[in-house]
Write an enzyme that holds these catalytic residues in place. Structure first.
Site, PDB file in Angstrom:
ATOM      1  CB  VAL A  50     -62.427 -12.972 -25.552  1.00  0.00           C
ATOM      2  CG1 VAL A  50     -63.281 -12.059 -26.579  1.00  0.00           C
ATOM      3  CG2 VAL A  50     -61.328 -11.824 -25.275  1.00  0.00           C
ATOM      4  CB  CYS A  51     -65.926 -16.790 -25.380  1.00  0.00           C
ATOM      5  SG  CYS A  51     -65.080 -17.059 -27.392  1.00  0.00           S
ATOM      6  N   GLY A  52     -67.116 -15.170 -23.314  1.00  0.00           N
ATOM      7  CA  GLY A  52     -67.297 -15.196 -22.505  1.00  0.00           C
ATOM      8  C   GLY A  52     -67.614 -13.844 -22.160  1.00  0.00           C
TER       9      GLY A  52
END
Length: 165
Positions: A50-52
Site C-alpha cells: 500500500v505504501c509503495g
C-alpha cells in the site's frame, strides 16, 4: 491500536517543527520550507504494497501539487539507507525523511505513532506557507488515501498561502 501523542493537533495551530535526516549527512527541517505549503505524508514502512502505491501516486502527481506551489514530504520510521533504496527503486522525486531515532518521535508529535507496532499511521497533513496546520486525515492503515483530500485542502488555502517567498 494505541496512538501516542504529546497533545492533539488542532486545525489552525502551528504545525510542530522537526528536523529529520533526508540522507546520512543531510537533514531537513519543516521550518526550512516556510513560504510554501507543505504536504506531510506519514506512512508505515517502505516496501509495503500500500505504501509503495501511495508514494508512487504522489510522485506521479507532483505537477498537480506544483500548481499549488506545495512541497510534498514522506515520513516513516525507516532509516535513511532504506529510504534511499526505496526512492531509487520507485524513482521518487520528493524527499523521504527518516523518523528513525528516536523511533517515531515526529509521528508522536503529530499524534500518529502506533506504539504497539512501532510504526506511524497512514496520515496526511497540509500545512500552509506560514507553518499553520490547515488539514489532517488519518486513513485506515491498509487503505491508500489517494490525493483528493490533499488537493481539496490545497485548493482551500488562500492564494497568499501558496506564494513563494
Amino acid at each position: 491500536m494505541s496512538r501516542e501523542s504529546a497533545a492533539p493537533l488542532v486545525i489552525g495551530d502551528p504545525a510542530p517543527d522537526f528536523t529529520l535526516n533526508v540522507a546520512p549527512d543531510k537533514t531537513l527541517s519543516l521550518s526550512e520550507l516556510r513560504g510554501r505549503p507543505v504536504v506531510l505524508v506519514f506512512y508505515p514502512a517502505d516496501w509495503s504494497p500500500v505504501c509503495g502505491d501511495q508514494v508512487a501516486l504522489y510522485n506521479e502527481m507532483l505537477g498537480e501539487f506544483g500548481e499549488y506551489n506545495a512541497h510534498i514530504i514522506g515520513i516513516s520510521v525507516d532509516g535513511v539507507w532504506c529510504h534511499a533504496a526505496f526512492a531509487r527503486d520507485r524513482k521518487l522525486q520528493f524527499p523521504l525523511l527518516a523518523d528513525f531515532e528516536p523511533k517515531g518521535a515526529v509521528a508522536r508529535r503529530y499524534g500518529v505513532f502506533q506504539a504497539a507496532d512501532g510504526i506511524s499511521e497512514r496520515a496526511l497533513f497540509v500545512i500552509d506557507s506560514e507553518g499553520i496546520l490547515r488539514w489532517q486525515y488519518v486513513s485506515p492503515i491498509d487503505v491508500n488515501p489517494g490525493a483528493d483530500g490533499i488537493l481539496e485542502a490545497l485548493d482551500r488555502l488562500p492564494k497568499k498561502s501558496r506564494a513563494a517567498t
